[in-house]
Design an enzyme around this catalytic site. Structure first.
Site, PDB file in Angstrom:
ATOM      1  N   ARG A  51      60.467  61.754  83.087  1.00 25.46           N
ATOM      2  CA  ARG A  51      59.856  62.137  81.810  1.00 25.46           C
ATOM      3  C   ARG A  51      60.148  63.611  81.596  1.00 25.46           C
ATOM      4  NH1 ARG A  51      57.810  65.903  84.045  1.00 25.46           N
ATOM      5  NH2 ARG A  51      56.617  66.360  82.175  1.00 25.46           N
ATOM      6  N   GLN A 206      49.999  65.041  83.959  1.00 19.82           N
ATOM      7  CA  GLN A 206      51.249  65.660  84.417  1.00 19.82           C
ATOM      8  C   GLN A 206      51.008  67.088  84.925  1.00 19.82           C
ATOM      9  OE1 GLN A 206      50.884  64.099  81.507  1.00 19.82           O
ATOM     10  NE2 GLN A 206      52.669  62.866  80.971  1.00 19.82           N
ATOM     11  N   ASP A 247      59.207  68.738  72.774  1.00 18.88           N
ATOM     12  CA  ASP A 247      59.993  67.501  72.761  1.00 18.88           C
ATOM     13  C   ASP A 247      60.913  67.432  71.558  1.00 18.88           C
ATOM     14  OD1 ASP A 247      57.554  66.937  74.502  1.00 18.88           O
ATOM     15  OD2 ASP A 247      58.904  65.278  74.959  1.00 18.88           O
ATOM     16  N   LYS A 258      53.544  67.644  74.056  1.00 19.13           N
ATOM     17  CA  LYS A 258      52.458  66.825  74.616  1.00 19.13           C
ATOM     18  C   LYS A 258      51.144  67.031  73.863  1.00 19.13           C
ATOM     19  CE  LYS A 258      52.748  64.622  77.400  1.00 19.13           C
ATOM     20  NZ  LYS A 258      53.136  63.251  77.057  1.00 19.13           N
TER      21      LYS A 258
END
Lengths: 360, 360
Positions: A51, A206, A247, A258
């Site tokens: 990821r 994460q 992203d 995120k």
């Protein structure tokens, strides 16, 4: 736990397979997931074994090399190999919707094959070798970009800066060096004494699982926070800079990252703390004018209802689980890239990233 | 799961014991914790078997009734019973530092005993009966206050309002009816069709475990969110009002509440959504001029690093775990109380709460 080389071997090509650090098992176990076909690689991407936008891009590039290699070995014609390759390319494209790097890598290797097939002077073995070399190049470029980005970003930090970060934009999210954490690693390499507060980053943690792990692994002082405590450390004046990855960055600088990044940017703004996005070229999407055009992935509500596999809420309760949010450009102090540090207004400054990144 | 009466029987006096719904086991199990002595009650408060400022106040009141009852039964002199009572009162006061209701209840019953002992015309049995009656009164008043508060607050909501809340300021946090959720319950009783988004509220997930549970139990539409996704629903315009409880409200309106409340208030302000604090009288602390004077409890970092005993971060990682934050009065649209709805400037409007609540 076994110690890793640095930059971390997040995605590798080994024995005709795509080999990934299985990030779903960290920090408890360090294991590698060996993907010998496209369905298993797609699963690895969907399940977040790999990821982070740049790492997904690298994995997809090797995925296309794998696709070609597998189809070539069946002895099919070049035309049939290419057809199967395009099917695999579509399958990889369907794994995650938000990270632009995935599509960028699939386009890059797709066009390479398209050109080589059209030229008509290479056989399937040669095209496979070219694809693998291109995937190696995507990885090497990612590490080089992260190092350049880290170097540009670390100049923004004082010798004893404290950085707040969200999610994992570290070595594990990239080819191995990191974007937001690449800035921290570069600052350390420059002899600076950086401390990091890491948001745990619900729902998938994460920050707790990956950021805390890789910073500790590299000997950097890290303190874990619940996401909602970030506002407190910002208010206490403990933070010199907030740095996150992205992203997808729209042409005007609006940045998807995120879930939880946007409120962090609002809080940083309120407390006069600079808020930086750190991202390589491949994260820029000049075809999307602003954040409204960025599709936000909604993930399984079970990720919220459960915590680390245990039910945390009453059975059957509804949950809303957007995986990303968009930070408007007005809240971003600067965007740190491998081509330097860009400041507002982004709609003009980002054009300096190159002709390929100009709005079309 | 066994269904409960409403208002919920959060704290009860049964068979000479303080009986609590064990909120650490919800939503998986509905069990009652029976505290037959002060150490077990203190443990229940520290371990959050009973939590929420008003509920802690009620539990502490019954705790003092329990203390007197236990010491009286040893046949000691009135003076000795009173000494032991004061020791128990100090032990209860040492359990949690932020919720003012705890100290308010301990003071109220402490002064009652002090006066009765000083008057010299009551025996230990009579004083014990007066204490138990007073604890019953604290509970009954809390429920009445929450009903009045709910009624005042529900008038602020439209017939189909969507409310965002944080942590659990529900029946379970009070004598049974709730403050922030009391507003929702009162709106429902008034025939309104209210929907609620509930922040899960890390680290202890009171939103997921308790708020989602009690709203679902009462047939109210509830959707769970990760704390960091609240900014997204605010930005999407899905929320008509944010309502939270408070653990302590300073004379100027600055309000301490569960960690994560402050960033929610900042986001509500940014998106033009009213942010309400709902709290009964006992939450007001006129002796603390502003939020800087509110002591914020720091809890065990293990709450962040673990969940239900499962490690979510690398072993040995540092974590910072403030249990509360302070929302400055400027971000609070109104404070909903049992005495009505108060608007800024709070430093003057809150004085209307009564002579006992004026700054001294």
């Amino acid at each position: 736990m076994q110690s890793l080389p640095f930059p971390f071997p997040v995605v590798q090509w080994q024995d005709d397979r795509v080999v990934l650090i299985d990030q779903t098992l960290l920090p408890g176990k360090l294991e590698f997931r060996r993907c010998g076909d496209i369905p298993s690689l797609c699963r690895a991407i969907v399940e977040l074994a790999v990821r982070g936008a740049p790492a997904i891009g690298v994995a997809a590039a090797y995925g296309l090399a794998l696709s070609w290699d597998l189809n070539r070995k069946t002895g099919r014609s070049l035309g049939r190999i290419y057809e199967a390759f395009e099917v695999d390319r579509a399958a990889l494209a369907a794994t995650r919707p938000t990270a632009v790097n995935l599509f960028w890598a699939l386009d890059r290797l797709g066009k390479l094959v398209e050109n080589l097939v059209a030229a008509g002077d290479r056989d399937a073995v040669e095209i496979g070798a070219a694809l693998l070399a291109e995937a190696d190049c995507v990885l090497a470029e990612d590490i080089a970009m992260c190092r350049a980005l880290g170097q540009a970003g670390q100049e923004l930090l004082s010798d004893t800066a404290t950085v707040l970060t969200h999610c994992n934009a570290g070595g594990l999210a990239t080819g191995g060096y990191g974007t937001a954490l690449g800035v921290v690693f570069a600052a350390k390499e420059a002899g600076k004494n950086i401390s990091v507060y890491a948001d745990e980053t619900r729902p998938l943690l994460q920050g707790a699982r990956l950021t805390a792990w890789e910073l500790a692994d590299q000997g950097i002082d890290v303190t874990l926070l619940c996401d909602s405590a970030a506002a407190t450390v910002l208010r206490q004046g403990k933070i010199d800079a907030v740095i996150t990855g992205a992203d997808r960055i729209a042409a005007n600088g609006d940045s998807a990252n995120k879930i939880g990044t946007y409120p962090l940017a609002v809080l940083a703004h309120r407390h006069g703390v600079p808020f930086y996005i750190a991202a390589p070229d491949s994260t820029f999407d000049p075809h999307t004018p602003d954040g409204d055009g960025i599709r936000i992935e909604e993930r399984d509500p079970e990720e919220v209802v459960q915590f680390h596999g245990q039910l945390a809420a009453p059975p059957g309760v509804a949950a809303y689980n957007p995986a990303f949010d968009v930070t408007p450009a007005e809240l971003i102090t600067a965007i740190i890239t491998d081509k330097g540090v860009f400041r507002p207004p982004y709609v003009s400054s980002l054009r300096a990233l190159g002709p390929g990144l100009e709005p079309k």
